[in-house]
Design a protein around this motif. Sequence first.
Motif, PDB file in Angstrom:
ATOM      1  N   VAL A 275      -0.535 -32.114 -29.508  1.00 60.34           N
ATOM      2  CA  VAL A 275       0.680 -32.233 -30.320  1.00 60.34           C
ATOM      3  C   VAL A 275       0.742 -31.059 -31.280  1.00 60.34           C
ATOM      4  O   VAL A 275      -0.257 -30.744 -31.940  1.00 60.34           O
ATOM      5  CB  VAL A 275       0.693 -33.557 -31.124  1.00 60.34           C
ATOM      6  CG1 VAL A 275       1.938 -33.647 -32.012  1.00 60.34           C
ATOM      7  CG2 VAL A 275       0.600 -34.764 -30.195  1.00 60.34           C
ATOM      8  N   ASP A 276       1.910 -30.414 -31.324  1.00 62.99           N
ATOM      9  CA  ASP A 276       2.117 -29.397 -32.353  1.00 62.99           C
ATOM     10  C   ASP A 276       3.294 -29.804 -33.231  1.00 62.99           C
ATOM     11  O   ASP A 276       4.253 -30.400 -32.760  1.00 62.99           O
ATOM     12  CB  ASP A 276       2.314 -27.995 -31.762  1.00 62.99           C
ATOM     13  CG  ASP A 276       3.600 -27.812 -30.998  1.00 62.99           C
ATOM     14  OD1 ASP A 276       4.653 -27.606 -31.635  1.00 62.99           O
ATOM     15  OD2 ASP A 276       3.572 -27.837 -29.754  1.00 62.99           O
TER      16      ASP A 276
ATOM     17  N   MET B 185      -7.807 -24.405 -28.107  1.00 61.18           N
ATOM     18  CA  MET B 185      -7.011 -25.319 -28.927  1.00 61.18           C
ATOM     19  C   MET B 185      -7.876 -26.402 -29.566  1.00 61.18           C
ATOM     20  O   MET B 185      -8.775 -26.943 -28.929  1.00 61.18           O
ATOM     21  CB  MET B 185      -5.932 -25.969 -28.057  1.00 61.18           C
ATOM     22  CG  MET B 185      -4.975 -26.818 -28.867  1.00 61.18           C
ATOM     23  SD  MET B 185      -3.472 -27.118 -27.981  1.00 61.18           S
ATOM     24  CE  MET B 185      -2.746 -25.499 -28.020  1.00 61.18           C
ATOM     25  N   TYR B 186      -7.583 -26.702 -30.827  1.00 59.39           N
ATOM     26  CA  TYR B 186      -8.334 -27.717 -31.558  1.00 59.39           C
ATOM     27  C   TYR B 186      -7.443 -28.310 -32.654  1.00 59.39           C
ATOM     28  O   TYR B 186      -6.527 -27.647 -33.147  1.00 59.39           O
ATOM     29  CB  TYR B 186      -9.599 -27.117 -32.180  1.00 59.39           C
ATOM     30  CG  TYR B 186      -9.337 -25.969 -33.126  1.00 59.39           C
ATOM     31  CD1 TYR B 186      -9.162 -26.189 -34.494  1.00 59.39           C
ATOM     32  CD2 TYR B 186      -9.229 -24.668 -32.655  1.00 59.39           C
ATOM     33  CE1 TYR B 186      -8.902 -25.136 -35.366  1.00 59.39           C
ATOM     34  CE2 TYR B 186      -8.972 -23.609 -33.514  1.00 59.39           C
ATOM     35  CZ  TYR B 186      -8.812 -23.849 -34.863  1.00 59.39           C
ATOM     36  OH  TYR B 186      -8.554 -22.814 -35.712  1.00 59.39           O
ATOM     37  N   PRO B 187      -7.693 -29.579 -33.053  1.00 62.51           N
ATOM     38  CA  PRO B 187      -6.922 -30.168 -34.148  1.00 62.51           C
ATOM     39  C   PRO B 187      -7.132 -29.363 -35.427  1.00 62.51           C
ATOM     40  O   PRO B 187      -8.255 -28.979 -35.749  1.00 62.51           O
ATOM     41  CB  PRO B 187      -7.508 -31.574 -34.288  1.00 62.51           C
ATOM     42  CG  PRO B 187      -8.169 -31.852 -32.978  1.00 62.51           C
ATOM     43  CD  PRO B 187      -8.649 -30.520 -32.474  1.00 62.51           C
TER      44      PRO B 187
ATOM     45  N   HIS C  31       1.296 -26.319 -36.330  1.00 58.05           N
ATOM     46  CA  HIS C  31       0.006 -26.932 -36.638  1.00 58.05           C
ATOM     47  C   HIS C  31      -0.348 -27.849 -35.477  1.00 58.05           C
ATOM     48  O   HIS C  31       0.440 -28.742 -35.143  1.00 58.05           O
ATOM     49  CB  HIS C  31       0.158 -27.732 -37.946  1.00 58.05           C
ATOM     50  CG  HIS C  31      -1.055 -28.464 -38.364  1.00 58.05           C
ATOM     51  ND1 HIS C  31      -0.992 -29.669 -39.011  1.00 58.05           N
ATOM     52  CD2 HIS C  31      -2.379 -28.174 -38.260  1.00 58.05           C
ATOM     53  CE1 HIS C  31      -2.206 -30.097 -39.281  1.00 58.05           C
ATOM     54  NE2 HIS C  31      -3.063 -29.205 -38.836  1.00 58.05           N
ATOM     55  N   ILE C  32      -1.490 -27.617 -34.846  1.00 52.13           N
ATOM     56  CA  ILE C  32      -1.949 -28.510 -33.780  1.00 52.13           C
ATOM     57  C   ILE C  32      -2.585 -29.716 -34.473  1.00 52.13           C
ATOM     58  O   ILE C  32      -3.615 -29.590 -35.138  1.00 52.13           O
ATOM     59  CB  ILE C  32      -2.966 -27.808 -32.844  1.00 52.13           C
ATOM     60  CG1 ILE C  32      -2.381 -26.514 -32.266  1.00 52.13           C
ATOM     61  CG2 ILE C  32      -3.436 -28.768 -31.747  1.00 52.13           C
ATOM     62  CD1 ILE C  32      -1.120 -26.667 -31.458  1.00 52.13           C
ATOM     63  N   THR C  33      -1.932 -30.859 -34.354  1.00 48.57           N
ATOM     64  CA  THR C  33      -2.381 -32.033 -35.105  1.00 48.57           C
ATOM     65  C   THR C  33      -3.277 -32.957 -34.282  1.00 48.57           C
ATOM     66  O   THR C  33      -4.105 -33.664 -34.850  1.00 48.57           O
ATOM     67  CB  THR C  33      -1.181 -32.842 -35.631  1.00 48.57           C
ATOM     68  OG1 THR C  33      -0.355 -33.230 -34.527  1.00 48.57           O
ATOM     69  CG2 THR C  33      -0.375 -32.020 -36.634  1.00 48.57           C
TER      70      THR C  33
END
Length: 155
Positions: free
Chosen positions: A83-84, A49-51, A72-74
């Motif tokens: 946060v998605d 997981m990454y922004p 969208h992983i923000t």
Amino acid sequence: MKLIQFSSQQKLPISIDKAWEFLTDANNLKLLTPPELDMVVQYGTERGMYPGQLIEYSIKPLPFYKTNWVTHITQVEEGKFFVDEQMYGPYATWHHKHFITEIEGGTLMEDLIHYRLPFGLLGKLGTPLVKKKLEEIFRFRESALIKHFGAFKEK
């Protein structure tokens, strides 16, 4: 229509590192989703997981309606939260914060979701049904995590 809030907490009998590794692997979403939603992850699981990460899956929120959902992983803070946000899918707005905190004997997992339904007044009338469905999904997830990791034992 204003934002609706939904929250959930669950204690897991595993280390925070193990919880983070499991919860940030989008391939585990299917395990945590009731089978009747027929979730299929289509894209976005190639890396950790990454922004900026986009995850696309199909889901069947109603028996007669299947849709694609792109999240969208923000934000990501390793070992603490991510946060998605929905870019495309069944909600008008979807903002989901996932927190994990180390506790005695394991990890506390907390979810805070803010959402808004589409279709104006029709969506507003469907709010109780959607809330009930979210509660069912999170009960399923709780059960799946207990099956996978075992039950948390209070000390």
